[in-house]
Enzyme design. Structure first.
Site, mmCIF file in Angstrom:
data_model
loop_
_atom_site.group_PDB
_atom_site.id
_atom_site.type_symbol
_atom_site.label_atom_id
_atom_site.label_comp_id
_atom_site.label_asym_id
_atom_site.label_seq_id
_atom_site.Cartn_x
_atom_site.Cartn_y
_atom_site.Cartn_z
ATOM 1 N N GLU A 69 -27.862 36.556 -41.176
ATOM 2 C CA GLU A 69 -27.792 35.628 -40.148
ATOM 3 C C GLU A 69 -27.629 34.043 -40.635
ATOM 4 O O GLU A 69 -27.492 33.099 -40.227
ATOM 5 C CB GLU A 69 -28.913 36.016 -39.221
ATOM 6 C CG GLU A 69 -28.937 34.816 -38.010
ATOM 7 C CD GLU A 69 -27.653 34.627 -36.901
ATOM 8 O OE1 GLU A 69 -27.644 33.751 -36.793
ATOM 9 O OE2 GLU A 69 -27.089 35.653 -37.196
ATOM 10 N N GLY A 70 -28.636 33.832 -41.841
ATOM 11 C CA GLY A 70 -28.690 32.808 -42.523
ATOM 12 C C GLY A 70 -27.293 32.195 -42.921
ATOM 13 O O GLY A 70 -27.082 31.081 -42.798
ATOM 14 N N HIS A 71 -26.491 32.889 -43.570
ATOM 15 C CA HIS A 71 -25.004 32.463 -43.903
ATOM 16 C C HIS A 71 -24.112 32.191 -42.693
ATOM 17 O O HIS A 71 -23.611 31.279 -42.658
ATOM 18 C CB HIS A 71 -24.202 33.770 -44.502
ATOM 19 C CG HIS A 71 -24.957 34.185 -45.987
ATOM 20 N ND1 HIS A 71 -25.605 35.204 -45.994
ATOM 21 C CD2 HIS A 71 -24.927 33.483 -47.115
ATOM 22 C CE1 HIS A 71 -26.077 35.484 -47.233
ATOM 23 N NE2 HIS A 71 -25.574 34.316 -47.912
ATOM 24 N N GLN A 85 -24.743 32.977 -63.388
ATOM 25 C CA GLN A 85 -26.012 32.708 -62.809
ATOM 26 C C GLN A 85 -26.877 33.766 -63.037
ATOM 27 O O GLN A 85 -28.351 33.659 -62.494
ATOM 28 C CB GLN A 85 -25.792 32.016 -61.413
ATOM 29 C CG GLN A 85 -25.482 33.029 -60.456
ATOM 30 C CD GLN A 85 -25.253 32.144 -58.869
ATOM 31 O OE1 GLN A 85 -24.525 31.530 -59.021
ATOM 32 N NE2 GLN A 85 -26.251 32.474 -58.118
ATOM 33 N N GLY A 130 -27.686 26.491 -47.660
ATOM 34 C CA GLY A 130 -28.872 26.782 -47.006
ATOM 35 C C GLY A 130 -30.171 26.169 -47.738
ATOM 36 O O GLY A 130 -30.152 26.015 -49.102
ATOM 37 N N LYS A 141 -33.231 27.339 -48.225
ATOM 38 C CA LYS A 141 -33.931 28.208 -48.838
ATOM 39 C C LYS A 141 -33.917 27.999 -50.218
ATOM 40 O O LYS A 141 -34.741 27.953 -50.973
ATOM 41 C CB LYS A 141 -33.564 29.798 -48.396
ATOM 42 C CG LYS A 141 -34.489 30.338 -48.721
ATOM 43 C CD LYS A 141 -34.228 32.320 -48.655
ATOM 44 C CE LYS A 141 -33.012 32.464 -49.304
ATOM 45 N NZ LYS A 141 -33.299 32.880 -51.027
ATOM 46 N N GLN A 174 -31.721 24.195 -55.736
ATOM 47 C CA GLN A 174 -30.084 24.578 -55.923
ATOM 48 C C GLN A 174 -29.368 23.390 -55.117
ATOM 49 O O GLN A 174 -28.461 22.881 -55.466
ATOM 50 C CB GLN A 174 -29.693 25.803 -55.332
ATOM 51 C CG GLN A 174 -28.108 25.931 -55.592
ATOM 52 C CD GLN A 174 -28.008 27.549 -55.071
ATOM 53 O OE1 GLN A 174 -28.066 28.332 -55.815
ATOM 54 N NE2 GLN A 174 -27.548 27.558 -53.722
ATOM 55 N N VAL A 221 -33.312 30.075 -42.085
ATOM 56 C CA VAL A 221 -33.153 30.985 -40.901
ATOM 57 C C VAL A 221 -34.163 31.888 -41.268
ATOM 58 O O VAL A 221 -34.122 32.490 -42.252
ATOM 59 C CB VAL A 221 -31.844 31.483 -40.606
ATOM 60 C CG1 VAL A 221 -31.681 32.729 -39.429
ATOM 61 C CG2 VAL A 221 -30.824 30.475 -40.181
ATOM 62 N N SER A 278 -30.386 38.007 -48.865
ATOM 63 C CA SER A 278 -29.609 39.210 -49.153
ATOM 64 C C SER A 278 -30.582 39.952 -50.223
ATOM 65 O O SER A 278 -30.369 41.385 -49.951
ATOM 66 C CB SER A 278 -28.361 38.982 -50.092
ATOM 67 O OG SER A 278 -27.665 38.111 -49.404
#
Length: 283
Positions: free
Chosen positions: A39-41, A65, A152, A154, A158, A181, A191
């Site tokens: 849902e965040g994406h 990464q 995002g 979060k 980054q 979210v 994820s």
């Protein structure tokens, strides 16, 4: 049934698809992801659709990464579910290159950043990370030439690193940070949450509750050092291995001594079992 977005996997196909999207002077928003969409994406996609006439989502699990001991091989890959979600969200185009398209044989260029990339947060524990992120995101910006890109909050450091890179290199893309979210109990959607056991999942919201309490105490005038020490102790007592729990200036990520040095943002990273979680909130 929702119409599936166009999926392209090669650079020539991407260029042709983008030319069609731009045929009517469309504005293009890019949402970079590594898949395993949640849902965040989708919140990023919804914001993108409000701000641009066409939305491109990239899905690429970027090997550069991940350190050798990290979870590149086991990182969640949920292509069919991802595509169903993007169709429902009415995304226009999905850029899904393989590793050889992004890093062809002989690839020897890397984007190296300073400033927020050397703030002593994620870079202290994952020194390889931002070089991998900025290189792949820089390539995505050059490949897709979006008007704006959404990330995002979060991954707060980054977000600041990418914004600095885009500005410094005059890439012509506006960087938009979208609020975190959360699950109903406050856990930031990620994820990697699928890695948590039932017991770990029950403990995981501790990070958010500690930050909320810390922000409230700081606003009430409590001394920052005591607030941070109490929060760190609570996190470790809950069973986490703490990497950092810090208060930083929300724009520069430089250390702060009190709320007067603000705006202040609390940032935390900690492992529970084998799963590393990060989170942050503004004060």
């Amino acid at each position: 049934m929702p119409t599936a977005p166009i999926v392209v996997r090669t650079l020539p196909s991407l260029r042709r698809a983008l030319e069609r999207l731009r045929a009517r002077r469309a504005t293009i928003a890019l949402v970079p992801t590594m898949g395993a969409l949640h849902e965040g994406h989708l919140a990023l996609v919804r914001q993108a659709k409000r701000r641009a006439s066409k939305v491109v989502v990239s899905i690429f699990v970027n090997p550069t990464q991940f350190a050798p001991h990290e979870d590149f091989g086991s990182y969640p890959r949920t292509w069919k579910a991802d595509m169903a979600k993007l169709a429902e969200a009415k995304v226009d185009l999905v850029w899904h290159p393989d590793v050889s398209a992004m890093y062809p044989q002989g690839f020897a260029t890397r984007i190296s950043t300073e400033g927020p990339a050397m703030a002593g947060l994620e870079d202290r524990f994952r020194p390889h990370f931002f070089g991998g992120v900025t290189t792949v995101v820089g390539k995505l910006f050059i490949q897709c030439r979006p008007d704006l890109a959404l990330f995002g909050q979060k991954d707060y450091q980054q977000l600041k690193v990418v914004a600095r890179m885009a500005a410094d290199l005059n890439l012509g893309v506006k960087i938009i940070g979208v609020p975190i979210v959360r699950e109903r109990d406050g856990l930031a959607m990620s994820s990697r949450n699928v890695y948590l056991s039932i017991e770990q999942r029950a403990v995981a919201p501790t990070l958010y509750s500690v930050m909320k309490d810390a922000a409230e105490r700081l606003r009430k005038g409590n001394h920052l050092e005591a607030v941070l020490a109490d929060g760190a102790r609570t996190i470790e007592d809950a069973g986490f291995s703490l990497d950092y729990f810090e208060a930083r200036h929300a724009e520069t990520l430089s250390p702060v001594r009190s709320i007067k040095d603000g705006p202040v943002r609390f940032l935390v990273a900690a492992k529970i079992g084998a799963t590393r979680l990060i989170d942050n909130i503004g004060v």
